[in-house]
Design an enzyme around this catalytic site. Sequence first.
Site, mmCIF file in Angstrom:
data_model
loop_
_atom_site.group_PDB
_atom_site.id
_atom_site.type_symbol
_atom_site.label_atom_id
_atom_site.label_comp_id
_atom_site.label_asym_id
_atom_site.label_seq_id
_atom_site.Cartn_x
_atom_site.Cartn_y
_atom_site.Cartn_z
ATOM 1 N N HIS A 17 0.837 -1.208 0.000
ATOM 2 C CA HIS A 17 0.000 0.000 0.000
ATOM 3 C C HIS A 17 0.870 1.256 0.000
ATOM 4 O O HIS A 17 0.609 2.201 -0.749
ATOM 5 C CB HIS A 17 -0.899 0.041 1.248
ATOM 6 C CG HIS A 17 -1.912 -1.036 1.312
ATOM 7 N ND1 HIS A 17 -1.928 -1.968 2.328
ATOM 8 C CD2 HIS A 17 -2.959 -1.340 0.510
ATOM 9 C CE1 HIS A 17 -2.945 -2.791 2.153
ATOM 10 N NE2 HIS A 17 -3.583 -2.443 1.050
ATOM 11 N N LYS A 41 -17.935 -5.389 7.460
ATOM 12 C CA LYS A 41 -16.712 -6.126 7.779
ATOM 13 C C LYS A 41 -16.368 -5.942 9.254
ATOM 14 O O LYS A 41 -16.807 -5.001 9.892
ATOM 15 C CB LYS A 41 -15.543 -5.633 6.922
ATOM 16 C CG LYS A 41 -15.664 -6.021 5.470
ATOM 17 C CD LYS A 41 -14.395 -5.706 4.720
ATOM 18 C CE LYS A 41 -14.476 -6.212 3.292
ATOM 19 N NZ LYS A 41 -13.226 -5.969 2.558
ATOM 20 N N ARG A 90 -1.812 -6.031 -7.539
ATOM 21 C CA ARG A 90 -0.703 -6.896 -7.146
ATOM 22 C C ARG A 90 -0.424 -7.938 -8.205
ATOM 23 O O ARG A 90 0.714 -8.236 -8.523
ATOM 24 C CB ARG A 90 -1.027 -7.607 -5.829
ATOM 25 C CG ARG A 90 -1.068 -6.688 -4.640
ATOM 26 C CD ARG A 90 -1.589 -7.426 -3.452
ATOM 27 N NE ARG A 90 -2.979 -7.808 -3.741
ATOM 28 C CZ ARG A 90 -3.814 -8.289 -2.863
ATOM 29 N NH1 ARG A 90 -3.433 -8.504 -1.637
ATOM 30 N NH2 ARG A 90 -5.040 -8.583 -3.204
ATOM 31 N N SER A 128 -2.978 -7.377 3.412
ATOM 32 C CA SER A 128 -3.269 -7.188 4.835
ATOM 33 C C SER A 128 -3.614 -8.518 5.490
ATOM 34 O O SER A 128 -3.242 -8.775 6.636
ATOM 35 C CB SER A 128 -4.436 -6.212 5.011
ATOM 36 O OG SER A 128 -4.120 -4.955 4.486
#
Length: 164
Positions: A17, A41, A90, A128
């Site tokens: 990030h 979440k 990514r 993460s």
Amino acid sequence: MKIAVYPGSFDPATYGHLDVIRRAAVSFDKVIVGVLHNSSKSPLFSVEERVNILEKAVQDVSNVEVKPFEGLSVNFARENHAQVIIRGLRAVTDFEYELQMAQTNRVLAPDVDTVFLTTSLQYAYLSSTILKEIANFGGDLSKFAPKEITDAVIEKLHRPVSDK
């Protein structure tokens, strides 16, 4: 002034990030990192904690600001007079979802473009989720995020902080 927003949950932020943030800061006059509050979440950190941690991690980048937000990324972009939404990629597995979101955002806000930045190869595997998984098992986090972030993760998980 060219303003970009980089929205995400950043729970927690990783070197991947930060790589995208720093590279975006070179291309835009101002980058606003939007820390998403998503009530569906269960994040490790509260929005306020994530904002504070990220502010420390990017304090040396003068044209980056970190703000909490809720709702649609395009609305956050418009509220902050941003012309661009930054999205990090990514791997090819990210592309299909991110392309779909970019196209949807373009329909919702034709005046806001999406720019994809591929993370540096050394962070292409990193997420993460991976960082939290390693932390849960007491692994060394120093290769995944800076100390201000890894210390916060370890503290949150009640693990002793290593000197690494």
